[in-house]
Design an enzyme around this catalytic site. Sequence first.
Site, PDB file in Angstrom:
ATOM      1  N   ILE A 170      36.075  62.286  43.539  1.00 16.71           N
ATOM      2  CA  ILE A 170      35.915  60.845  43.751  1.00 16.71           C
ATOM      3  C   ILE A 170      36.922  60.088  42.894  1.00 16.71           C
ATOM      4  O   ILE A 170      36.894  60.185  41.668  1.00 16.71           O
ATOM      5  CB  ILE A 170      34.480  60.404  43.392  1.00 16.71           C
ATOM      6  CG1 ILE A 170      33.466  61.302  44.104  1.00 16.71           C
ATOM      7  CG2 ILE A 170      34.279  58.937  43.751  1.00 16.71           C
ATOM      8  CD1 ILE A 170      33.680  61.441  45.596  1.00 16.71           C
ATOM      9  N   GLU A 171      37.807  59.397  43.562  1.00 19.43           N
ATOM     10  CA  GLU A 171      38.855  58.698  42.822  1.00 19.43           C
ATOM     11  C   GLU A 171      38.874  57.211  43.106  1.00 19.43           C
ATOM     12  O   GLU A 171      39.690  56.472  42.566  1.00 19.43           O
ATOM     13  CB  GLU A 171      40.216  59.332  43.147  1.00 19.43           C
ATOM     14  CG  GLU A 171      40.178  60.834  42.874  1.00 19.43           C
ATOM     15  CD  GLU A 171      41.503  61.533  43.037  1.00 19.43           C
ATOM     16  OE1 GLU A 171      42.521  60.862  43.198  1.00 19.43           O
ATOM     17  OE2 GLU A 171      41.496  62.785  43.006  1.00 19.43           O
TER      18      GLU A 171
END
Length: 460
Positions: A170-171
């Site tokens: 998750i960025e």
Amino acid sequence: MPSPILATAAFAALSSFAAATYSSTCSNNMVTYWGQNSWGGSHLNDPANWEKDLAEYCQDDTFDVINLSFVINYNVTGLPVLNHAGHCETKFNGTNTLTCPGIGKDIKTCQANGKKIVLSLGGGGNPTYSLGSSAEGVQFANTVWNMFLGGTHQYRPYGDAVLDGVDLDIESGANGGYAAFIAQLRTYFASASKQYIVSAAPQCVYPDSSLGSTLNTAWIDNNYIQFYNNPCNLVNINNQWNFDYKSWDALAKKNPNPNSKVYVGLPAGPGAAGNGYIELNTLQADLKQLYTNFTSTFGGVMLWDASWYSNNQGYVKGLSSWVKANMQCGATPPTSTTAAPTTTTAAPTTTTAAPTSSAPESTSTTASPTSTVASSTSTTASPTSSSTTTSAPAPTSTSGGGPVAGGSCSSQGAVQCADTSGKNANYFACNNGAWLQLSCGSGTACFSSGSSIYCDWPSA
Ligand SMILES: *[C@@H]1O[C@H](CO)[C@@H](O)[C@H](O)[C@H]1NC(C)=O
Ligand SMILES: *[C@@H]1O[C@H](CO)[C@@H](O)[C@H](O)[C@H]1NC(C)=O
Ligand SMILES: *[C@@H]1O[C@H](CO)[C@@H](O)[C@H](O)[C@H]1NC(C)=O
Ligand SMILES: *[C@@H]1O[C@H](CO)[C@@H](O)[C@H](O)[C@H]1NC(C)=O
């Protein structure tokens, strides 16, 4: 051709797949990603050597876990959208969701060979995904269970193949729902007959800007820390204020999962990431240090990505066999760590290769230093260029005797928390005879451990 094929088949039947399978309690697991063809991104004119079908990477014992990267668009309003580079392009009619029966078949082949195949959510580039609330997390967990894991759904991209878990890369996007997402999946896992994996792939800058508090409280089996595309890579292993492995070790030890592991995530080839590629001999020495110092949480090595397996094979296979020979299961480091890799014809030792434009990890993670400004170490490649002030004239000692910014020090590389309250983010590093003031990531505090320090969530 018949005899080599026969020989291969015989070898496969007799050889050590069993010894090479994933074990949550071992330190010698090898993980890779498949589905993004990062090598191809920088070798557009050489399609013959692009990433092969998934099953090609499950024929020997190089890898134990392979992650399908990845689900690039998701939220609770539509069906999730996948991207597997050129490997699968057909969509279910009337949807944007891929249908990939060929990959489904390969997943089963891989699983029959003892591999775990995990679905990776998120990534970099231009994906849009969000799980903003616990309610959304629960709802999306139901969808993932039904479409990819043990449930049933009208649209299952890999048919009746059942993946072995999920990975959170998750960025970006809203992230308030991930703890509930994991908790809901685990209610399904609890009554399932097979062992599922939940992993996360944060940047090595601690804490992770997207998953920070989720990693602190949610059940995580494997943390694949990306020691590339950022300043705290293994090149800085002996640079204590730029290398925060201790913080990840402390995080894993606090996870509700008593077996939570830290994996050293590395580029599989000299162009696979913007930085972080390390020549084999140096890398072995580095991994030995980490394994020896952090044995109980050391899970193995993760390589980005599978497309380099054939194109940098001496390195990838050499590393894998070395890890398997030298890292073990259980809590005792091996007495001998001198077993040679099968080959040491390592690729060039460049650590500054340009990012491959089409590698999602590269595109996503080159952004990280700015997107993870929570930590001071993330914004500067070198301690001397740190944004913190070093030039202000300052007394060389305080009445308490502790370091002050600019004060003189003699032991290059020494580090010390600003105080022992467990609430203060500031710390000092001795650099060229002067104390440099630095700070742990936003929301965290500095803690001492022997002559070293780490950043962690503050004491209550
Ligand atoms: C899956 O792929 C992502 C990149 O999309 C990576 O960050 C993560 O570590 C991978 N997970 C596994 C299980 O290899
Ligand atoms: C939700 O995801 C779908 C794809 O599944 C996408 O088309 C849509 O734009 C997304 N919505 C938002 C608000 O991001
Ligand atoms: C989509 O619909 C067409 C025409 O009905 C059909 O030939 C095709 O097999 C369908 N594709 C999928 C993936 O269901
Ligand atoms: C491992 O421990 C040794 C001995 O305490 C220390 O010198 C070294 O810096 C440590 N390495 C890492 C990477 O923590």
